[in-house]
Motif scaffolding. Structure first.
Motif, PDB file in Angstrom:
ATOM      1  N   SER A  53       0.810  -1.224   0.000  1.00 45.22           N
ATOM      2  CA  SER A  53       0.000   0.000   0.000  1.00 45.22           C
ATOM      3  C   SER A  53       0.837   1.264   0.000  1.00 45.22           C
ATOM      4  O   SER A  53       0.376   2.313  -0.446  1.00 45.22           O
ATOM      5  CB  SER A  53      -0.924   0.019   1.229  1.00 45.22           C
ATOM      6  OG  SER A  53      -1.928  -0.951   1.118  1.00 45.22           O
ATOM      7  N   ARG A  54       2.059   1.181   0.485  1.00 53.77           N
ATOM      8  CA  ARG A  54       2.928   2.367   0.506  1.00 53.77           C
ATOM      9  C   ARG A  54       3.444   2.701  -0.885  1.00 53.77           C
ATOM     10  O   ARG A  54       3.762   3.848  -1.173  1.00 53.77           O
ATOM     11  CB  ARG A  54       4.102   2.131   1.462  1.00 53.77           C
ATOM     12  CG  ARG A  54       3.697   1.953   2.922  1.00 53.77           C
ATOM     13  CD  ARG A  54       4.847   1.435   3.751  1.00 53.77           C
ATOM     14  NE  ARG A  54       5.234   0.084   3.347  1.00 53.77           N
ATOM     15  CZ  ARG A  54       6.241  -0.597   3.889  1.00 53.77           C
ATOM     16  NH1 ARG A  54       6.972  -0.044   4.854  1.00 53.77           N
ATOM     17  NH2 ARG A  54       6.529  -1.818   3.477  1.00 53.77           N
ATOM     18  N   ILE A  80      -1.964  -1.766   4.733  1.00 49.41           N
ATOM     19  CA  ILE A  80      -2.649  -0.475   4.783  1.00 49.41           C
ATOM     20  C   ILE A  80      -2.398   0.227   6.114  1.00 49.41           C
ATOM     21  O   ILE A  80      -2.563   1.446   6.212  1.00 49.41           O
ATOM     22  CB  ILE A  80      -4.169  -0.621   4.554  1.00 49.41           C
ATOM     23  CG1 ILE A  80      -4.787  -1.560   5.599  1.00 49.41           C
ATOM     24  CG2 ILE A  80      -4.461  -1.100   3.143  1.00 49.41           C
ATOM     25  CD1 ILE A  80      -6.302  -1.590   5.552  1.00 49.41           C
ATOM     26  N   ASP A  81      -2.007  -0.543   7.126  1.00 50.72           N
ATOM     27  CA  ASP A  81      -1.721   0.058   8.433  1.00 50.72           C
ATOM     28  C   ASP A  81      -0.427   0.865   8.427  1.00 50.72           C
ATOM     29  O   ASP A  81      -0.161   1.623   9.356  1.00 50.72           O
ATOM     30  CB  ASP A  81      -1.627  -1.026   9.506  1.00 50.72           C
ATOM     31  CG  ASP A  81      -0.655  -2.144   9.124  1.00 50.72           C
ATOM     32  OD1 ASP A  81      -0.713  -2.603   7.961  1.00 50.72           O
ATOM     33  OD2 ASP A  81       0.153  -2.556   9.978  1.00 50.72           O
ATOM     34  N   LEU A  82       0.378   0.735   7.364  1.00 51.14           N
ATOM     35  CA  LEU A  82       1.643   1.470   7.264  1.00 51.14           C
ATOM     36  C   LEU A  82       1.554   2.651   6.299  1.00 51.14           C
ATOM     37  O   LEU A  82       2.464   3.487   6.263  1.00 51.14           O
ATOM     38  CB  LEU A  82       2.759   0.524   6.800  1.00 51.14           C
ATOM     39  CG  LEU A  82       2.975  -0.753   7.621  1.00 51.14           C
ATOM     40  CD1 LEU A  82       4.127  -1.555   7.035  1.00 51.14           C
ATOM     41  CD2 LEU A  82       3.222  -0.423   9.079  1.00 51.14           C
ATOM     42  N   ALA A  83       0.485   2.714   5.519  1.00 50.25           N
ATOM     43  CA  ALA A  83       0.350   3.744   4.490  1.00 50.25           C
ATOM     44  C   ALA A  83      -0.588   4.855   4.944  1.00 50.25           C
ATOM     45  O   ALA A  83      -1.318   4.729   5.929  1.00 50.25           O
ATOM     46  CB  ALA A  83      -0.168   3.119   3.195  1.00 50.25           C
ATOM     47  N   ASP A  84      -0.568   5.954   4.198  1.00 51.70           N
ATOM     48  CA  ASP A  84      -1.482   7.062   4.445  1.00 51.70           C
ATOM     49  C   ASP A  84      -2.891   6.626   4.016  1.00 51.70           C
ATOM     50  O   ASP A  84      -3.111   6.259   2.867  1.00 51.70           O
ATOM     51  CB  ASP A  84      -1.034   8.279   3.631  1.00 51.70           C
ATOM     52  CG  ASP A  84      -1.931   9.485   3.840  1.00 51.70           C
ATOM     53  OD1 ASP A  84      -3.040   9.512   3.258  1.00 51.70           O
ATOM     54  OD2 ASP A  84      -1.529  10.408   4.567  1.00 51.70           O
ATOM     55  N   ARG A  85      -3.810   6.646   4.955  1.00 53.22           N
ATOM     56  CA  ARG A  85      -5.156   6.112   4.698  1.00 53.22           C
ATOM     57  C   ARG A  85      -5.856   6.831   3.545  1.00 53.22           C
ATOM     58  O   ARG A  85      -6.457   6.195   2.670  1.00 53.22           O
ATOM     59  CB  ARG A  85      -6.011   6.216   5.964  1.00 53.22           C
ATOM     60  CG  ARG A  85      -7.436   5.742   5.771  1.00 53.22           C
ATOM     61  CD  ARG A  85      -8.224   5.722   7.064  1.00 53.22           C
ATOM     62  NE  ARG A  85      -9.621   5.413   6.837  1.00 53.22           N
ATOM     63  CZ  ARG A  85     -10.097   4.198   6.641  1.00 53.22           C
ATOM     64  NH1 ARG A  85      -9.276   3.165   6.641  1.00 53.22           N
ATOM     65  NH2 ARG A  85     -11.390   3.988   6.443  1.00 53.22           N
ATOM     66  N   ALA A  86      -5.762   8.157   3.523  1.00 48.68           N
ATOM     67  CA  ALA A  86      -6.436   8.921   2.467  1.00 48.68           C
ATOM     68  C   ALA A  86      -5.880   8.561   1.092  1.00 48.68           C
ATOM     69  O   ALA A  86      -6.635   8.423   0.119  1.00 48.68           O
ATOM     70  CB  ALA A  86      -6.290  10.418   2.728  1.00 48.68           C
ATOM     71  N   TYR A 356       3.162   6.520   5.627  1.00 50.55           N
ATOM     72  CA  TYR A 356       3.643   7.194   4.422  1.00 50.55           C
ATOM     73  C   TYR A 356       3.248   6.418   3.168  1.00 50.55           C
ATOM     74  O   TYR A 356       3.424   5.199   3.099  1.00 50.55           O
ATOM     75  CB  TYR A 356       5.175   7.313   4.458  1.00 50.55           C
ATOM     76  CG  TYR A 356       5.719   7.978   5.691  1.00 50.55           C
ATOM     77  CD1 TYR A 356       6.013   9.337   5.702  1.00 50.55           C
ATOM     78  CD2 TYR A 356       5.933   7.248   6.856  1.00 50.55           C
ATOM     79  CE1 TYR A 356       6.514   9.953   6.841  1.00 50.55           C
ATOM     80  CE2 TYR A 356       6.426   7.848   8.006  1.00 50.55           C
ATOM     81  CZ  TYR A 356       6.715   9.203   7.987  1.00 50.55           C
ATOM     82  OH  TYR A 356       7.201   9.808   9.121  1.00 50.55           O
ATOM     83  N   THR A 357       2.714   7.112   2.186  1.00 49.06           N
ATOM     84  CA  THR A 357       2.493   6.549   0.855  1.00 49.06           C
ATOM     85  C   THR A 357       3.468   7.250  -0.076  1.00 49.06           C
ATOM     86  O   THR A 357       3.400   8.470  -0.266  1.00 49.06           O
ATOM     87  CB  THR A 357       1.051   6.763   0.386  1.00 49.06           C
ATOM     88  OG1 THR A 357       0.159   6.084   1.287  1.00 49.06           O
ATOM     89  CG2 THR A 357       0.849   6.209  -1.023  1.00 49.06           C
ATOM     90  N   LEU A 358       4.387   6.485  -0.645  1.00 48.80           N
ATOM     91  CA  LEU A 358       5.480   7.059  -1.429  1.00 48.80           C
ATOM     92  C   LEU A 358       5.125   7.274  -2.893  1.00 48.80           C
ATOM     93  O   LEU A 358       5.742   8.096  -3.563  1.00 48.80           O
ATOM     94  CB  LEU A 358       6.725   6.168  -1.316  1.00 48.80           C
ATOM     95  CG  LEU A 358       7.175   5.810   0.111  1.00 48.80           C
ATOM     96  CD1 LEU A 358       8.437   4.961   0.074  1.00 48.80           C
ATOM     97  CD2 LEU A 358       7.408   7.076   0.941  1.00 48.80           C
TER      98      LEU A 358
END
Length: 370
Positions: A53-54, A80-86, A356-358
Protein backbone atom coordinates in the motif's frame (compact mmCIF):
# COMPACT_ATOMS: atom_id res chain seq x y z
CA UNK A 1 14.74 18.78 -4.24
CA UNK A 2 16.84 17.28 -1.43
CA UNK A 3 14.60 14.25 -0.86
CA UNK A 4 14.64 13.38 -4.56
CA UNK A 5 18.45 13.67 -4.64
CA UNK A 6 18.87 11.29 -1.69
CA UNK A 7 16.34 8.94 -3.28
CA UNK A 8 18.27 8.94 -6.55
CA UNK A 9 21.41 7.95 -4.67
CA UNK A 10 19.64 4.94 -3.18
CA UNK A 11 17.95 4.11 -6.48
CA UNK A 12 21.24 4.24 -8.35
CA UNK A 13 22.70 1.65 -5.95
CA UNK A 14 19.67 -0.59 -6.50
CA UNK A 15 19.94 -0.22 -10.28
CA UNK A 16 23.63 -1.12 -10.15
CA UNK A 17 22.81 -4.23 -8.13
CA UNK A 18 20.07 -5.18 -10.57
CA UNK A 19 22.55 -4.99 -13.44
CA UNK A 20 24.79 -7.60 -11.82
CA UNK A 21 23.27 -10.94 -12.76
CA UNK A 22 22.62 -13.23 -9.79
CA UNK A 23 23.82 -10.63 -7.27
CA UNK A 24 20.97 -10.06 -4.86
CA UNK A 25 18.40 -9.08 -7.49
CA UNK A 26 17.00 -11.23 -10.27
CA UNK A 27 18.76 -14.43 -9.29
CA UNK A 28 18.70 -17.68 -11.32
CA UNK A 29 16.27 -19.05 -8.70
CA UNK A 30 13.96 -16.09 -9.28
CA UNK A 31 14.12 -16.65 -13.04
CA UNK A 32 13.12 -20.29 -12.58
CA UNK A 33 10.31 -19.27 -10.22
CA UNK A 34 8.99 -16.80 -12.81
CA UNK A 35 8.71 -19.57 -15.39
CA UNK A 36 6.97 -21.87 -12.89
CA UNK A 37 4.42 -19.17 -12.01
CA UNK A 38 3.70 -18.41 -15.65
CA UNK A 39 3.21 -22.12 -16.33
CA UNK A 40 0.58 -22.31 -13.58
CA UNK A 41 -1.43 -19.25 -14.58
CA UNK A 42 -3.65 -21.13 -17.09
CA UNK A 43 -4.48 -23.69 -14.38
CA UNK A 44 -5.70 -21.32 -11.64
CA UNK A 45 -9.21 -19.96 -11.23
CA UNK A 46 -8.34 -16.63 -9.68
CA UNK A 47 -5.21 -14.53 -9.18
CA UNK A 48 -4.56 -12.16 -6.28
CA UNK A 49 -1.80 -9.71 -7.11
CA UNK A 50 -0.45 -8.51 -3.78
CA UNK A 51 1.03 -5.00 -3.69
CA UNK A 52 2.44 -2.80 -0.93
CA UNK A 53 0.00 0.00 0.00
CA UNK A 54 2.93 2.37 0.51
CA UNK A 55 4.03 1.88 -3.11
CA UNK A 56 1.02 0.69 -5.16
CA UNK A 57 2.74 1.68 -8.41
CA UNK A 58 6.32 0.61 -7.67
CA UNK A 59 5.27 -2.77 -6.24
CA UNK A 60 3.35 -3.84 -9.35
CA UNK A 61 4.04 -7.44 -10.34
CA UNK A 62 6.22 -7.53 -13.44
CA UNK A 63 4.30 -10.40 -15.00
CA UNK A 64 0.81 -9.15 -14.17
CA UNK A 65 0.35 -8.29 -17.84
CA UNK A 66 0.85 -11.98 -18.67
CA UNK A 67 -2.35 -13.01 -16.92
CA UNK A 68 -4.87 -14.06 -19.62
CA UNK A 69 -7.85 -11.78 -19.99
CA UNK A 70 -10.15 -14.64 -19.08
CA UNK A 71 -8.45 -15.09 -15.73
CA UNK A 72 -10.16 -13.44 -12.77
CA UNK A 73 -7.84 -11.04 -11.00
CA UNK A 74 -7.86 -8.89 -7.90
CA UNK A 75 -5.29 -6.35 -6.72
CA UNK A 76 -4.79 -6.50 -2.97
CA UNK A 77 -3.08 -3.52 -1.37
CA UNK A 78 -1.50 -5.01 1.74
CA UNK A 79 0.02 -3.17 4.72
CA UNK A 80 -2.65 -0.48 4.78
CA UNK A 81 -1.72 0.06 8.43
CA UNK A 82 1.64 1.47 7.26
CA UNK A 83 0.35 3.74 4.49
CA UNK A 84 -1.48 7.06 4.45
CA UNK A 85 -5.16 6.11 4.70
CA UNK A 86 -6.44 8.92 2.47
CA UNK A 87 -3.94 8.02 -0.26
CA UNK A 88 -4.85 4.33 -0.04
CA UNK A 89 -8.52 5.15 -0.62
CA UNK A 90 -7.55 7.22 -3.66
CA UNK A 91 -5.49 4.32 -5.03
CA UNK A 92 -8.39 1.88 -4.56
CA UNK A 93 -10.69 4.29 -6.39
CA UNK A 94 -8.08 4.60 -9.17
CA UNK A 95 -7.96 0.83 -9.72
CA UNK A 96 -11.74 0.53 -9.61
CA UNK A 97 -12.03 3.26 -12.24
CA UNK A 98 -9.87 1.05 -14.44
CA UNK A 99 -12.29 -1.87 -13.98
CA UNK A 100 -10.02 -3.76 -11.60
CA UNK A 101 -11.23 -5.28 -8.32
CA UNK A 102 -9.13 -3.84 -5.51
CA UNK A 103 -9.11 -4.14 -1.72
CA UNK A 104 -6.86 -2.71 0.96
CA UNK A 105 -5.94 -5.11 3.76
CA UNK A 106 -3.73 -5.65 6.77
CA UNK A 107 -2.60 -9.26 6.39
CA UNK A 108 -2.16 -9.68 10.17
CA UNK A 109 -5.76 -8.67 10.86
CA UNK A 110 -8.09 -11.59 10.20
CA UNK A 111 -11.21 -9.45 10.51
CA UNK A 112 -9.79 -7.16 7.86
CA UNK A 113 -9.17 -10.12 5.56
CA UNK A 114 -12.78 -11.22 6.08
CA UNK A 115 -14.01 -7.77 5.07
CA UNK A 116 -12.12 -8.09 1.78
CA UNK A 117 -14.34 -11.12 1.05
CA UNK A 118 -11.44 -12.95 -0.62
CA UNK A 119 -12.82 -16.29 0.51
CA UNK A 120 -16.17 -15.53 -1.07
CA UNK A 121 -14.87 -15.37 -4.62
CA UNK A 122 -17.27 -17.12 -6.95
CA UNK A 123 -15.09 -19.94 -8.13
CA UNK A 124 -17.65 -22.65 -8.78
CA UNK A 125 -20.30 -24.99 -7.35
CA UNK A 126 -20.08 -26.62 -3.91
CA UNK A 127 -18.53 -29.78 -5.37
CA UNK A 128 -15.95 -27.80 -7.31
CA UNK A 129 -12.28 -27.52 -6.34
CA UNK A 130 -10.79 -24.12 -7.05
CA UNK A 131 -7.27 -22.70 -6.92
CA UNK A 132 -6.31 -19.13 -6.12
CA UNK A 133 -2.76 -17.95 -6.78
CA UNK A 134 -1.02 -15.20 -4.80
CA UNK A 135 1.58 -13.34 -6.84
CA UNK A 136 3.74 -10.29 -6.28
CA UNK A 137 7.19 -8.91 -5.59
CA UNK A 138 9.16 -9.93 -2.47
CA UNK A 139 8.04 -8.89 1.01
CA UNK A 140 4.55 -7.60 0.20
CA UNK A 141 2.93 -10.11 2.57
CA UNK A 142 1.81 -12.97 0.32
CA UNK A 143 2.61 -15.64 2.91
CA UNK A 144 0.95 -13.64 5.70
CA UNK A 145 -2.22 -13.36 3.61
CA UNK A 146 -2.06 -17.09 2.85
CA UNK A 147 -1.91 -17.80 6.59
CA UNK A 148 -4.80 -15.47 7.38
CA UNK A 149 -6.95 -17.09 4.70
CA UNK A 150 -5.96 -20.46 6.08
CA UNK A 151 -6.91 -19.48 9.65
CA UNK A 152 -10.28 -18.16 8.53
CA UNK A 153 -10.88 -21.35 6.58
CA UNK A 154 -10.03 -23.57 9.54
CA UNK A 155 -13.12 -22.40 11.39
CA UNK A 156 -15.39 -24.51 9.17
CA UNK A 157 -12.91 -26.95 7.67
CA UNK A 158 -13.23 -30.64 8.54
CA UNK A 159 -9.44 -30.85 8.62
CA UNK A 160 -9.12 -28.68 11.74
CA UNK A 161 -5.60 -28.75 13.11
CA UNK A 162 -4.22 -30.51 10.06
CA UNK A 163 -3.65 -27.56 7.74
CA UNK A 164 -0.10 -26.32 7.27
CA UNK A 165 1.12 -22.74 7.54
CA UNK A 166 3.35 -20.56 5.39
CA UNK A 167 6.56 -19.21 6.91
CA UNK A 168 6.39 -15.44 7.45
CA UNK A 169 9.42 -13.20 8.07
CA UNK A 170 10.12 -9.46 7.64
CA UNK A 171 12.92 -10.24 5.19
CA UNK A 172 12.46 -10.36 1.40
CA UNK A 173 12.96 -13.58 -0.51
CA UNK A 174 12.22 -16.04 2.31
CA UNK A 175 9.57 -17.99 0.37
CA UNK A 176 11.58 -20.28 -1.91
CA UNK A 177 9.01 -22.57 -3.50
CA UNK A 178 5.39 -22.55 -4.65
CA UNK A 179 3.26 -24.02 -1.87
CA UNK A 180 -0.39 -25.03 -1.73
CA UNK A 181 -2.66 -24.34 1.27
CA UNK A 182 -6.27 -25.36 1.73
CA UNK A 183 -8.41 -22.44 2.94
CA UNK A 184 -11.99 -23.72 2.62
CA UNK A 185 -14.25 -26.70 2.12
CA UNK A 186 -17.54 -26.88 0.19
CA UNK A 187 -16.25 -25.75 -2.19
CA UNK A 188 -12.65 -26.83 -1.70
CA UNK A 189 -10.43 -23.81 -2.24
CA UNK A 190 -6.66 -23.95 -2.35
CA UNK A 191 -4.21 -21.05 -2.31
CA UNK A 192 -0.88 -21.14 -4.12
CA UNK A 193 1.67 -19.05 -2.21
CA UNK A 194 4.44 -18.09 -4.63
CA UNK A 195 7.93 -16.65 -4.06
CA UNK A 196 8.33 -12.93 -4.71
CA UNK A 197 9.61 -12.02 -8.16
CA UNK A 198 11.22 -8.75 -9.21
CA UNK A 199 11.65 -7.40 -12.72
CA UNK A 200 14.83 -8.66 -14.46
CA UNK A 201 15.93 -5.05 -14.90
CA UNK A 202 15.14 -1.73 -13.29
CA UNK A 203 14.94 1.35 -15.45
CA UNK A 204 13.49 3.84 -12.95
CA UNK A 205 15.88 4.65 -10.10
CA UNK A 206 13.10 6.38 -8.17
CA UNK A 207 11.16 3.13 -8.19
CA UNK A 208 14.30 1.31 -7.04
CA UNK A 209 14.71 3.63 -4.06
CA UNK A 210 11.11 3.01 -2.94
CA UNK A 211 11.49 -0.75 -3.27
CA UNK A 212 14.63 -0.56 -1.13
CA UNK A 213 13.13 1.66 1.56
CA UNK A 214 10.04 -0.51 2.01
CA UNK A 215 12.14 -3.66 2.29
CA UNK A 216 11.43 -5.38 -1.03
CA UNK A 217 15.17 -5.95 -1.52
CA UNK A 218 17.96 -6.75 0.91
CA UNK A 219 19.22 -3.70 2.81
CA UNK A 220 22.86 -4.50 2.18
CA UNK A 221 22.42 -3.74 -1.53
CA UNK A 222 22.25 -0.03 -0.68
CA UNK A 223 23.39 0.11 2.94
CA UNK A 224 21.27 0.77 6.01
CA UNK A 225 22.74 4.23 6.59
CA UNK A 226 21.82 5.46 3.11
CA UNK A 227 18.30 4.10 3.50
CA UNK A 228 17.94 5.78 6.90
CA UNK A 229 19.03 9.12 5.42
CA UNK A 230 16.49 8.74 2.63
CA UNK A 231 13.73 8.00 5.13
CA UNK A 232 14.66 10.99 7.29
CA UNK A 233 14.51 13.25 4.25
CA UNK A 234 10.96 12.01 3.62
CA UNK A 235 9.95 12.47 7.25
CA UNK A 236 11.51 15.95 7.44
CA UNK A 237 9.62 17.03 4.31
CA UNK A 238 6.28 15.67 5.51
CA UNK A 239 3.81 16.67 8.21
CA UNK A 240 4.04 13.40 10.11
CA UNK A 241 6.44 14.73 12.74
CA UNK A 242 3.92 17.46 13.64
CA UNK A 243 1.72 14.78 15.16
CA UNK A 244 4.30 14.44 17.93
CA UNK A 245 4.10 18.06 19.02
CA UNK A 246 2.15 17.27 22.18
CA UNK A 247 4.75 14.87 23.54
CA UNK A 248 5.34 15.79 27.18
CA UNK A 249 9.11 15.97 27.69
CA UNK A 250 8.98 15.83 31.49
CA UNK A 251 6.56 12.94 31.48
CA UNK A 252 8.67 10.99 28.99
CA UNK A 253 11.85 11.66 30.97
CA UNK A 254 10.16 10.50 34.16
CA UNK A 255 9.02 7.33 32.41
CA UNK A 256 12.52 6.70 31.08
CA UNK A 257 14.33 7.24 34.40
CA UNK A 258 11.87 5.93 36.99
CA UNK A 259 9.75 3.39 35.15
CA UNK A 260 12.09 1.87 32.57
CA UNK A 261 12.53 -1.36 34.53
CA UNK A 262 8.78 -1.69 34.98
CA UNK A 263 8.13 -1.28 31.28
CA UNK A 264 10.87 -3.72 30.36
CA UNK A 265 9.50 -6.40 32.69
CA UNK A 266 5.80 -5.93 32.00
CA UNK A 267 4.56 -9.12 30.32
CA UNK A 268 1.19 -7.59 29.42
CA UNK A 269 2.87 -4.62 27.76
CA UNK A 270 5.19 -6.94 25.84
CA UNK A 271 2.28 -9.08 24.64
CA UNK A 272 0.33 -6.06 23.37
CA UNK A 273 3.41 -4.70 21.61
CA UNK A 274 4.25 -8.00 19.92
CA UNK A 275 0.65 -8.32 18.70
CA UNK A 276 0.59 -4.82 17.21
CA UNK A 277 4.16 -4.72 15.91
CA UNK A 278 4.96 -8.32 15.08
CA UNK A 279 8.49 -7.60 13.82
CA UNK A 280 9.49 -4.85 16.24
CA UNK A 281 10.09 -5.12 19.97
CA UNK A 282 11.37 -1.61 20.68
CA UNK A 283 10.08 -0.43 24.04
CA UNK A 284 7.44 2.31 23.94
CA UNK A 285 9.49 4.80 25.99
CA UNK A 286 12.34 4.52 23.45
CA UNK A 287 9.93 5.10 20.56
CA UNK A 288 8.67 8.22 22.34
CA UNK A 289 12.25 9.40 22.80
CA UNK A 290 12.93 8.87 19.10
CA UNK A 291 9.81 10.79 18.09
CA UNK A 292 10.62 13.64 20.45
CA UNK A 293 14.21 13.81 19.15
CA UNK A 294 13.08 13.95 15.54
CA UNK A 295 10.39 16.53 16.29
CA UNK A 296 12.78 18.81 18.17
CA UNK A 297 15.54 18.61 15.56
CA UNK A 298 13.15 19.47 12.73
CA UNK A 299 11.51 22.23 14.75
CA UNK A 300 14.87 23.87 15.54
CA UNK A 301 16.08 23.64 11.92
CA UNK A 302 16.36 27.08 10.34
CA UNK A 303 17.73 26.05 6.95
CA UNK A 304 16.12 25.22 3.62
CA UNK A 305 14.64 21.73 3.32
CA UNK A 306 14.88 21.99 -0.46
CA UNK A 307 18.65 22.49 -0.31
CA UNK A 308 20.40 19.13 -0.44
CA UNK A 309 23.46 20.25 1.52
CA UNK A 310 21.38 21.74 4.31
CA UNK A 311 19.04 18.75 4.44
CA UNK A 312 22.04 16.41 4.70
CA UNK A 313 23.36 18.53 7.56
CA UNK A 314 20.06 18.20 9.40
CA UNK A 315 20.00 14.44 8.85
CA UNK A 316 23.53 14.03 10.20
CA UNK A 317 22.52 15.95 13.32
CA UNK A 318 19.43 13.76 13.71
CA UNK A 319 21.40 10.52 13.39
CA UNK A 320 23.83 11.71 16.06
CA UNK A 321 20.98 12.73 18.39
CA UNK A 322 19.30 9.36 17.86
CA UNK A 323 22.24 7.58 19.51
CA UNK A 324 20.98 8.91 22.84
CA UNK A 325 17.33 8.18 22.02
CA UNK A 326 18.20 4.55 21.23
CA UNK A 327 20.50 4.32 24.30
CA UNK A 328 23.62 3.79 22.20
CA UNK A 329 27.07 5.31 22.97
CA UNK A 330 28.21 8.12 20.71
CA UNK A 331 31.73 6.72 20.44
CA UNK A 332 30.61 3.41 18.88
CA UNK A 333 31.87 4.43 15.43
CA UNK A 334 30.52 3.07 12.15
CA UNK A 335 28.95 0.10 13.89
CA UNK A 336 26.97 2.49 16.09
CA UNK A 337 25.78 4.48 13.06
CA UNK A 338 24.63 1.27 11.38
CA UNK A 339 22.77 0.17 14.53
CA UNK A 340 20.96 3.51 14.70
CA UNK A 341 20.04 3.26 11.01
CA UNK A 342 18.81 -0.33 11.38
CA UNK A 343 16.66 0.51 14.40
CA UNK A 344 15.25 3.60 12.68
CA UNK A 345 14.33 1.64 9.55
CA UNK A 346 12.63 -1.01 11.67
CA UNK A 347 10.48 1.62 13.38
CA UNK A 348 9.53 3.10 10.01
CA UNK A 349 8.72 -0.29 8.50
CA UNK A 350 6.45 -1.21 11.41
CA UNK A 351 4.52 2.06 11.28
CA UNK A 352 5.79 3.45 14.58
CA UNK A 353 7.12 6.64 12.98
CA UNK A 354 4.08 7.56 10.94
CA UNK A 355 2.21 6.43 7.85
CA UNK A 356 3.64 7.19 4.42
CA UNK A 357 2.49 6.55 0.85
CA UNK A 358 5.48 7.06 -1.43
CA UNK A 359 3.72 6.66 -4.79
CA UNK A 360 1.37 9.48 -5.85
CA UNK A 361 -1.90 8.50 -7.52
CA UNK A 362 -1.51 8.74 -11.32
CA UNK A 363 -3.20 11.69 -13.01
CA UNK A 364 -2.93 10.32 -16.55
CA UNK A 365 -3.67 6.92 -18.08
CA UNK A 366 -0.05 6.65 -19.25
CA UNK A 367 1.20 6.69 -15.67
CA UNK A 368 -1.06 3.90 -14.47
CA UNK A 369 0.01 0.32 -13.94
CA UNK A 370 -2.96 -2.03 -13.80
Amino acid sequence: MATAALGRRVGAAVKEAAAKEGWGWFTPHMAATSRAILDRIPMVDFTLEIRDSRIPFSSAYEYGCRFPSSSKRMIVLNKIDLADRAQTLKWIKHFEEHNCICYGVNSHNKDNIKEARIRELKVGQSNYTATVMLAGIPNVGKSAIANSLHQIGRISAAEKGKLKHAVVTPLPGETKDISSFKIASHPNIYVLDTPGVLAPEIFDIEMGSKLALTGAVQDWLTGECELAKYFLSILNSSDEYKRWEKLNTKEDDRLSMNHEDKVLSSSNSDKRRRKQYSTDHTQDFIVRAVRRTLFETVLSFTGNMENEEEMVGLIKAQLMALHEAFRLPLDSGEDGHKRVATKLLNLYRTGRLGHYTLDPVPVTAQESII
